[in-house]
Design a protein around this motif. Structure first.
Motif, short mmCIF file in Angstrom:
data_model
loop_
_atom_site.label_atom_id
_atom_site.label_comp_id
_atom_site.label_asym_id
_atom_site.label_seq_id
_atom_site.Cartn_x
_atom_site.Cartn_y
_atom_site.Cartn_z
N ALA A 227 -22.26 4.80 -63.43
CA ALA A 227 -21.09 4.22 -64.09
C ALA A 227 -20.22 3.46 -63.10
CB ALA A 227 -20.28 5.34 -64.76
N GLU A 228 -20.12 3.99 -61.88
CA GLU A 228 -19.33 3.29 -60.85
C GLU A 228 -19.96 1.93 -60.52
OE1 GLU A 228 -19.34 6.09 -57.71
OE2 GLU A 228 -17.78 7.37 -58.59
N ARG A 229 -21.30 1.94 -60.36
CA ARG A 229 -21.97 0.66 -60.06
C ARG A 229 -21.89 -0.28 -61.24
NH1 ARG A 229 -25.89 4.20 -57.84
NH2 ARG A 229 -27.19 3.92 -59.70
N MET A 230 -22.02 0.28 -62.44
CA MET A 230 -21.98 -0.57 -63.64
C MET A 230 -20.64 -1.26 -63.80
SD MET A 230 -24.10 1.87 -66.24
CE MET A 230 -23.22 1.21 -67.64
N ARG A 231 -19.57 -0.55 -63.46
CA ARG A 231 -18.24 -1.18 -63.56
C ARG A 231 -18.15 -2.38 -62.63
NH1 ARG A 231 -16.27 4.18 -63.93
NH2 ARG A 231 -15.85 4.22 -61.69
N ALA A 232 -18.64 -2.18 -61.39
CA ALA A 232 -18.59 -3.29 -60.44
C ALA A 232 -19.51 -4.42 -60.87
CB ALA A 232 -18.99 -2.78 -59.05
N ASP A 233 -20.73 -4.08 -61.34
CA ASP A 233 -21.66 -5.12 -61.77
C ASP A 233 -21.15 -5.84 -63.00
OD1 ASP A 233 -23.29 -4.39 -59.72
OD2 ASP A 233 -24.71 -3.26 -60.96
N PHE A 234 -20.53 -5.10 -63.90
CA PHE A 234 -20.04 -5.71 -65.13
C PHE A 234 -19.00 -6.78 -64.82
CE2 PHE A 234 -17.04 -6.04 -68.62
CZ PHE A 234 -17.88 -6.25 -69.70
N VAL A 235 -18.08 -6.46 -63.94
CA VAL A 235 -17.03 -7.43 -63.60
C VAL A 235 -17.63 -8.68 -62.98
CG1 VAL A 235 -15.01 -7.84 -62.14
CG2 VAL A 235 -15.26 -5.66 -63.33
N SER A 292 -25.38 -0.84 -70.87
CA SER A 292 -24.55 0.22 -70.29
C SER A 292 -24.87 1.57 -70.92
CB SER A 292 -23.07 -0.12 -70.48
OG SER A 292 -22.73 -1.31 -69.82
#
Length: 475
Positions: A227-235, A292
């Motif tokens: 989830a932490e990586r996904m937040r960064a990748d999403f942005v 996600s």
């Protein structure tokens, strides 16, 4: 129990009667007692001593046998009644005390068994894998969660044969050999799906009955780290992918508000383009959210089964109109003979929708998309431990094909071979990434083969449900 000595009773009688015999002999010699009377008295004394010794030996033997019975029957739920004591030389309370002690021992043993069973129930119910290690670093015991993760038959194996992470092994050595306090380690386990574990290595206060000296607990933090990586990748990715259509929309709005205000011809020309760009953004956001959700659950293997044959039929039927619009056809074969697979029907529908939709996008007009399902006897082994026979579904198109150097990166998010063509066809660059993660969650395989100028083949291998047979075999 050792046999009683055959001369024990006569010897005891002789020893006990000796003082009386000496007294009688002195009296006879002194003339104070006739010899006949002395012999009669001695006979009475010997008979009495014999009776007392026999009673005593019998009672001692009964007590010994009772103690031996208690020793042999340690698991008896009820302590046997003590024997009757007839010897005046033994206190009857002795046997009662032995029985009371045995009952107390059994009560305490029952309490210990109940406590151990409660502990085993708690350990079995824990969702986190636990490994109990002996002083040499070998696995002494595990809980069901550990066996589900690493397989059965773990007892007796060395920790490096199961987990080879250097940081974890160093922490275990520090606890077992150097006597240090508990250690915390976070590491990744590589497999069909990479998982991240926060691990605690803790020494036990004293060795357990099975030799356990330390406990290794693993807490799965894959979803948290993902989830932490996904937040960064999403942005990063969303801002990049949304920037182009959003800029177009802003430009058209400014034009319609400015120079083209009230211009019906410009409005008629710009509005379809604005709708197309808005739909593109909507599709992108939907695919991002879908990816996600899939990534968050990727470490959890589906527990349900899916009937792949009817599922493929529904997907083909749903895309038939799109195929007709491109003057193409979808040919489904082998679906009737498929056994059930272990999987999530909704996610598997998404897999084959994406693959067949891509085949329709990139296939040549006037050609067919072949969807071939089979259960190869020599197919790849898939599943949680790579030992389950597979069901294979291939989606084959007759298109331009994909250059070999692009194939390894096709399942990366936002990766496109031809960016302009992909955007023109409404692609978000996430379809194959979604397919890869769903197949990984199902512990399956995705294989891609392509030849430029002839087309591409995407094959999905999925694990059969336990005990499933092919449709022909079961018929």
């Amino acid at each position: 129990m050792a046999q009683a000595h055959p001369y024990r009773v006569p010897l005891a009688v002789a020893v006990l009667s000796t003082p009386a015999a000496l007294v009688l002999a002195v009296l006879v010699i002194a003339g104070a007692l006739p010899a006949a009377h002395a012999l009669g008295g001695m006979a009475v004394i010997v008979a009495g001593m014999t009776l007392l010794v026999v009673w005593h030996v019998t009672s001692v033997r009964a007590v010994t046998q009772y103690v031996e019975r208690l020793r042999r029957n340690q698991d008896e739920a009820r302590v046997p009644d003590p024997p009757a004591i007839r010897s005046p030389g033994l206190d009857p309370d002795l046997v009662s005390a032995i029985a009371d002690s045995a009952r107390e021992r059994e009560r305490r043993r029952a309490e210990l068994r109940a406590a151990a069973e409660r502990l085993q129930t708690v350990l079995a119910a824990l969702p986190d894998p636990l490994l109990m290690l002996d002083a040499r670093g070998r696995i002494a015991a595990t809980n069901p969660a550990a066996r589900q993760l690493f397989g059965d038959n773990l007892a007796g194996r060395t920790l490096p044969s199961v987990l080879r992470n250097p940081d974890l092994l160093s922490a275990v050595d520090a606890v077992l050999r150097d006597g240090e306090a508990g250690q915390n380690v976070e590491f990744n386990v590589h497999g069909s799906v990479e998982r991240t574990f926060a691990t605690r290595v803790e020494p036990l206060p004293s060795p357990g009955p099975d030799g356990s000296a330390a406990i290794v607990s693993l807490h799965d933090v894959t979803a948290i780290r993902r989830a932490e990586r996904m937040r960064a990748d999403f942005v990063a990715n969303a801002s990049h992918e949304l920037r182009t259509p959003l800029s177009s929309l802003v430009g058209f709005v400014e034009t319609l508000e400015g120079p083209a205000r009230g211009d019906a011809e410009a409005m008629e020309r710009f509005l379809p383009i604005m709708r197309e760009q808005a739909e593109r953004m909507s599709n992108l956001v939907e695919d991002l959210l879908s990816l996600s959700r899939i990534e968050l659950d990727e470490h959890a293997v589906p527990e349900t089964t899916a009937e792949l044959g009817p599922l493929l039929g529904r997907v083909v039927e749903g895309l038939a109109l799109k195929a007709q619009d491109k003057d193409m056809a979808i040919e489904l074969s082998g679906a009737d003979a498929l056994p059930p697979v272990q999987g999530d029907s909704s996610q598997l529908t998404q897999v084959f929708q994406n693959l067949i939709d891509n085949a329709l996008k990139y296939g040549r007009p006037g050609t067919s998309v072949a969807v071939r399902a089979e259960t190869p006897d020599n197919g790849r082994a898939v599943g949680r431990h790579g030992q389950t026979r597979a069901v294979a579904v291939s989606v084959i198109d007759t298109g331009e094909g994909i250059p070999r150097e692009h194939i390894p990166r096709l399942t990366e998010r936002f990766y496109r071979v031809d960016k302009a063509r992909s955007r023109e066809m409404g692609g978000t660059g996430l379809g194959l990434a979604i397919v890869k993660h769903i197949v990984s969650r199902h512990r399956g395989r995705l294989e891609i083969a392509s030849e430029e100028g002839r087309g591409s083949r995407f094959t999905v291998y999925l694990p059969r449900a336990e005990g499933a047979q092919t449709g022909r075999a079961a018929a």
